[in-house]
Scaffold this active site. Structure first.
Site, PDB file in Angstrom:
ATOM      1  N   LEU A   1       0.889  -1.163   0.000  1.00  0.00           N
ATOM      2  CA  LEU A   1       0.000   0.000   0.000  1.00  0.00           C
ATOM      3  C   LEU A   1       0.925   1.210   0.000  1.00  0.00           C
ATOM      4  CD1 LEU A   1      -2.711  -0.961   2.666  1.00  0.00           C
ATOM      5  CD2 LEU A   1      -2.984  -0.952   0.178  1.00  0.00           C
ATOM      6  N   ASP A   2       0.624   2.210  -0.831  1.00  0.00           N
ATOM      7  CA  ASP A   2       1.549   3.337  -0.883  1.00  0.00           C
ATOM      8  C   ASP A   2       1.443   4.200   0.377  1.00  0.00           C
ATOM      9  OD1 ASP A   2      -0.428   5.398  -1.230  1.00  0.00           O
ATOM     10  OD2 ASP A   2      -0.538   4.931  -3.360  1.00  0.00           O
ATOM     11  N   PHE A   3       2.345   5.155   0.477  1.00  0.00           N
ATOM     12  CA  PHE A   3       2.518   5.960   1.688  1.00  0.00           C
ATOM     13  C   PHE A   3       1.219   6.613   2.146  1.00  0.00           C
ATOM     14  CE2 PHE A   3       4.054   9.933   3.806  1.00  0.00           C
ATOM     15  CZ  PHE A   3       4.779   9.332   4.828  1.00  0.00           C
TER      16      PHE A   3
ATOM     17  N   THR B   1      -1.905   5.626   1.400  1.00  0.00           N
ATOM     18  CA  THR B   1      -3.052   4.711   1.383  1.00  0.00           C
ATOM     19  C   THR B   1      -3.123   3.954   2.698  1.00  0.00           C
ATOM     20  OG1 THR B   1      -2.910   4.452  -1.013  1.00  0.00           O
ATOM     21  CG2 THR B   1      -4.115   2.758   0.189  1.00  0.00           C
TER      22      THR B   1
END
Length: 295
Positions: free
Chosen positions: A132-134, A136
């Site tokens: 999951l990106d930063f 999210t």
């Protein structure tokens, strides 16, 4: 990944055998499968280490596809590994990732990482299932079993991911149809398997979407492709695992062994436990932790 049926093979006779103790028989298994099950790394990582000559078996460089048994001595970077063949269920953690954490063990910028929240393992390591990106939040799975991690992430299994998405603006019927039919991104065609309107107020509008792959920033890039900006993104389901409303941001829980075995497609190991221990294992405990080194 699924446990193979054991066949009887000749075994070395150690002290236990000399005393007449029963000996477990194990069929040799592929090197990368055994090491992945121990959480040493993913199968792909282990294959790369074999090619690089970092793994030896009985003093000789390991080969891709090589099988090993209980009597073999395996070393990684010259360090002897404790290789076991006894049946043991993998472990799986369910973590509610908050925004502002990176899914990496280390970050050159010094940002908090999800691994700082997790319990320490005596052997092996936690492997993140997908990313999951930063910015999210939401459901993130971890396992100590590389083979299970591969099973959960490999495209051929097409495990569905579900997200709650808040947009600045509202989709038109034409945009919805495009997102469900397919949007051409720089790394290929992408589409949502479902997209439902969840309502909203003012400039913000919520949608729930599902897709069966996990490319980098895929959900955000798909909405950007039709001219809308994602203001909040949260993963709420990964395959059969749903994020519980009890699990607040920054909290984790361990998946019960029975559910882990169903997820992995393996039989639950048979072991003798007391009724009290069995009841304790069935209870789901939620854990809130402070990132290590950041208290």
């Amino acid at each position: 990944m699924p446990a193979e049926t054991a066949r009887e093979l000749p075994q070395r006779r150690g002290p236990a055998a000399a005393r007449g103790a029963p000996q477990e028989e194990h069929e040799p298994e592929r090197l990368q499968k055994v090491l992945a099950r121990l959480g040493i790394g993913s199968r792909r990582e282990i294959e790369e280490w074999v090619v690089a000559g970092r793994i030896t078996v009985n003093g000789e460089p390991a080969e891709l596809g090589q099988k090993i048994g209980p009597g073999d001595r395996v070393k990684l970077n010259g360090k002897l590994l404790s290789v076991r063949f006894t049946a043991r269920a993998p472990r799986v953690l369910i973590y509610h990732k908050p925004e502002g954490e990176i899914v990496s063990r280390e970050d050159p910028e010094g940002r908090p990482t999800v691994f700082e929240r997790l319990p320490l393992l005596r052997k092996g390591r936690w492997i993140a299932v997908g990313r999951l990106d930063f910015n999210t939040s939401g459901l993130l799975l971890f396992t100590n079993d590389g083979a299970l991690a591969n099973r959960l992430m490999h495209p051929r299994y097409e495990l569905e991911r579900e997200y709650a998405v808040r947009l600045l603006g509202e989709l038109t019927e034409e945009q919805i149809e495009s997102l469900k039919t397919g949007i051409q991104l720089e790394d290929g065609l992408a589409r949502f398997t479902s997209l439902t309107d969840q309502g909203g107020e003012g400039a913000n509008h919520w949608y729930k979407v599902t897709l069966s792959e996990g490319r980098n920033r895929e959900v955000r890039r798909m909405f950007e492709a039709v001219g809308l900006t994602v203001s909040r993104l949260m993963r709420v389901r990964y395959g059969p695992v749903t994020l519980s409303s009890r699990l607040k941001r920054g909290m984790w829980m361990e998946m019960p062994e029975e559910e882990v075995c169903k997820l992995a497609g393996v039989p639950q190991p048979q072991r003798q436990v007391s009724a009290r221990t069995a009841e304790k294992e069935r209870q789901v405990r939620l854990h809130r932790t402070t990132p290590r080194g950041r208290a």
